[in-house]
Design an enzyme around this catalytic site. Structure first.
Site, PDB file in Angstrom:
ATOM      1  N   LYS A 187      -3.670  -8.338   6.034  1.00 31.86           N
ATOM      2  CA  LYS A 187      -4.897  -7.550   5.917  1.00 31.86           C
ATOM      3  C   LYS A 187      -6.050  -8.476   5.544  1.00 31.86           C
ATOM      4  O   LYS A 187      -5.848  -9.456   4.810  1.00 31.86           O
ATOM      5  CB  LYS A 187      -4.668  -6.485   4.840  1.00 31.86           C
ATOM      6  CG  LYS A 187      -5.770  -5.453   4.687  1.00 31.86           C
ATOM      7  CD  LYS A 187      -5.336  -4.384   3.688  1.00 31.86           C
ATOM      8  CE  LYS A 187      -6.396  -3.348   3.436  1.00 31.86           C
ATOM      9  NZ  LYS A 187      -5.911  -2.293   2.495  1.00 31.86           N
ATOM     10  N   SER A 225      -3.236   3.189   0.510  1.00 29.79           N
ATOM     11  CA  SER A 225      -3.665   2.446   1.701  1.00 29.79           C
ATOM     12  C   SER A 225      -2.576   1.755   2.498  1.00 29.79           C
ATOM     13  O   SER A 225      -2.846   1.269   3.589  1.00 29.79           O
ATOM     14  CB  SER A 225      -4.720   1.416   1.328  1.00 29.79           C
ATOM     15  OG  SER A 225      -5.967   2.043   1.284  1.00 29.79           O
ATOM     16  N   SER A 274      -6.533   2.382   3.938  1.00 26.48           N
ATOM     17  CA  SER A 274      -7.410   1.380   4.519  1.00 26.48           C
ATOM     18  C   SER A 274      -6.674   0.280   5.284  1.00 26.48           C
ATOM     19  O   SER A 274      -7.311  -0.476   6.006  1.00 26.48           O
ATOM     20  CB  SER A 274      -8.262   0.730   3.423  1.00 26.48           C
ATOM     21  OG  SER A 274      -7.424   0.053   2.496  1.00 26.48           O
TER      22      SER A 274
HETATM   23  N1  GLN Z   1      -8.198   6.023   0.399  1.00 26.95           N
HETATM   24  C1  GLN Z   1      -8.273   5.604  -0.977  1.00 26.95           C
HETATM   25  C2  GLN Z   1      -9.673   5.161  -1.290  1.00 26.95           C
HETATM   26  O1  GLN Z   1     -10.489   5.308  -0.463  1.00 26.95           O
HETATM   27  C3  GLN Z   1      -7.281   4.524  -1.240  1.00 26.95           C
HETATM   28  C4  GLN Z   1      -7.664   3.218  -0.671  1.00 26.95           C
HETATM   29  C5  GLN Z   1      -6.676   2.144  -0.956  1.00 26.95           C
HETATM   30  O2  GLN Z   1      -5.519   2.415  -1.299  1.00 26.95           O
HETATM   31  N2  GLN Z   1      -7.141   0.932  -0.866  1.00 26.95           N
HETATM   32  O3  GLN Z   1      -9.976   4.682  -2.329  1.00 26.95           O
END
Ligand code: GLN
Length: 488
Positions: free
Chosen positions: A79, A178, A154
């Site tokens: 990532k 994420s 994400s």
């Molecule tokens: N969707 C969650 C957020 O927007 C988690 C994101 C993540 O785990 N990096 O914060």
């Protein structure tokens, strides 16, 4: 076009049998990455030349009988929020344009030391803030099962790259879901380990008390193999747990007839979750019962406060962590400004996208003197209550099963105008981060042709139990073997 790559275990056997080489696999991975980039947009950048050279070196090692590990010579993706020396890292943000890292993150270093070949950096929501990989400076990532839909986020680029058979394994990060939510939406297996299991050194910080690196792959077994490689204590991360990396060995082949699966009452009600998704998850649990597992109802009474608690804490930490992007040390700097204040303001206004700005504003607000007690402190108190919910629940079960996400992949653009509805994508996943426990998502069926994920949570340091249940499930079912039909 090159054909999809198999699982890590399959590639390993082919390499051992001499029917393929690292150079072939890396060429195949790069070919697929390039061929699908136009439709999927799952890579922020490829490192084709370096990857080819590293593959050559891996093949030479193999010839000399010096194979380093299970992943030696295998193409992987990371990532775009984990740094690698000499490579750009952007977190899919304009503010890190031009940044090249002088050092390598521990997790990536361990993979590289094991011989894995990083082919590129995957698309993500900017600074990992989002649930759809639409908040990215390079544009959204598209779901291989239906490119009009999101991959989740994400770590959407990592999930899509595995689902499309570009790489057998990718690293992701999980702050509130994420890894697990995009795994669910893209039909792959993904694990977020216990907080502190994998070093965060070199993972660009979003919310430091929640962030954790983990693995996305096609099978629980592959996730376990790679987790063994990247885990373990690291002096450079003071929150890394001073324990050796886990060795799962043949534990994953054991029967699950001694396992008790807890089903949280609060997670199997139809407020917010799609009825068909719940039915698919219930059917998966029944399959596990047929394999010998027992089930029992458990209660996690503070679950309804999870999302509010998570977004208060995550945004508070983000507002503090992102203060470092001031145009002085990293990446983008606004041009033609007069004085430091204007330079900071314009750099940050130009460099950050809307969602990141929203988080910084909210996080700064909840930490401000007059509101700290009402919001941030309260959220920390609820976090403690959530922890005791899980402690009590795990007194009576070995793993907890829930849906991973309340619905299958939604359409691109469907939730971007309504941040709250986007935030609700994480109702089932945020608690594991707030409490620090491991969780994984395993493909458990399809709705309207789109994958559904079953989430399995374990107690702290207890990755083995959910991995064992997931591996047993994958011996019995073939959902994880299905490939997106459109992505040949
Ligand atoms: N969707 C969650 C957020 O927007 C988690 C994101 C993540 O785990 N990096 O914060």
């Amino acid at each position: 076009m090159s054909s999809p790559l198999g699982t890590l275990a399959e590639l390993r056997s082919a390499l051992d049998a001499g029917t393929t080489s690292s150079q072939d696999l890396v060429a195949q991975a790069l070919g697929r990455a390039e061929a699908h980039q136009g439709v999927l947009n799952c890579f922020v950048g490829l490192r084709a030349d370096s990857a080819r050279e590293e593959a050559l070196a891996a093949d030479a090692r193999r010839k000399r009988g010096e194979v380093r590990s299970l992943v030696d010579g295998v193409p992987v993706a990371i990532k775009d929020n984990m740094v690698q020396a000499g490579e750009p890292t952007t977190c899919a943000s304009r503010i890190l344009t031009g940044f090249v890292s002088p050092y390598t993150s521990t997790a990536v270093q361990r993979l590289v030391d094991a011989g894995a070949v990083v082919i590129g950096r995957t698309n993500m929501d900017e600074f990992a803030m989002g649930s759809s990989t639409e908040h990215s400076a390079i544009g959204p990532c598209h779901n291989p099962w239906d490119p009009t839909r999101t991959t989740g986020g994400s770590s959407g680029g990592s999930a899509a790259a595995v689902a499309a058979g570009i790489v057998p394994v990718a690293l992701g990060s999980d702050t509130g879901g994420s890894i697990r939510q995009p795994s669910s939406l893209c039909g792959v297996t993904g694990i977020k380990p216990t907080y502190g299991r994998v070093s965060r050194w070199g993972l660009v910080a979003f919310a430091s008390s929640l962030d954790q690196i983990g693995v996305l792959a096609r099978t629980a077994r592959d996730c376990a193999s790679v987790l063994e490689i990247i885990s373990g204590h690291d002096l450079r991360d003071s929150t890394s747990i001073p324990e050796p990396a886990p060795v799962f060995g043949d534990a994953l082949s054991h029967s699950i007839d001694d396992i008790v699966i807890g089903l949280p009452r609060e997670c199997f009600v139809e407020n917010g979750a799609d009825a068909a998704v719940l039915a698919t998850v219930r059917a998966a649990v029944e399959e596990l019962e047929r394999a010998g597992a027992k089930t029992r109802e458990v209660s996690l009474p503070h679950t309804p406060y999870g999302i509010a608690t998570y977004y208060l804490i995550a945004d508070a930490e983000a507002s503090s962590n992102l203060a470092r992007y001031d145009g002085v040390r990293y990446g983008h700097r606004a041009r033609g400004t007069v004085g430091l204040t204007e330079m900071y303001e314009r750099t940050r206004s130009e460099g950050f996208g809307d969602e990141v700005k929203r988080r910084i504003v909210l996080g700064t607000y909840v930490l401000s003197a007059g509101y700290y007690d009402a919001y941030y402190r309260k959220a920390q108190q609820v976090r403690t209550l959530l922890r005791s919910d899980f402690e009590q629940a795990f007194d009576g079960c070995d793993v907890i099963a829930t849906p991973t996400a309340p619905e299958v992949a939604f359409r691109l653009g469907e939730k971007t105008a309504d941040p709250l509805s986007m935030y609700l994508s994480d109702v089932y996943t945020v608690s594991a981060n707030l409490v620090g426990i491991p969780g994984l998502s395993v493909p458990c069926g399809f709705q309207d042709g789109m994958p559904v994920g079953l989430q399995l949570l374990g107690p702290a340091m207890g990755e083995a139990a959910p991995l064992r249940v997931a591996a047993a499930y994958q011996r019995l079912t073939a959902h994880h073997e299905k490939r997106p039909p459109e992505i040949a």
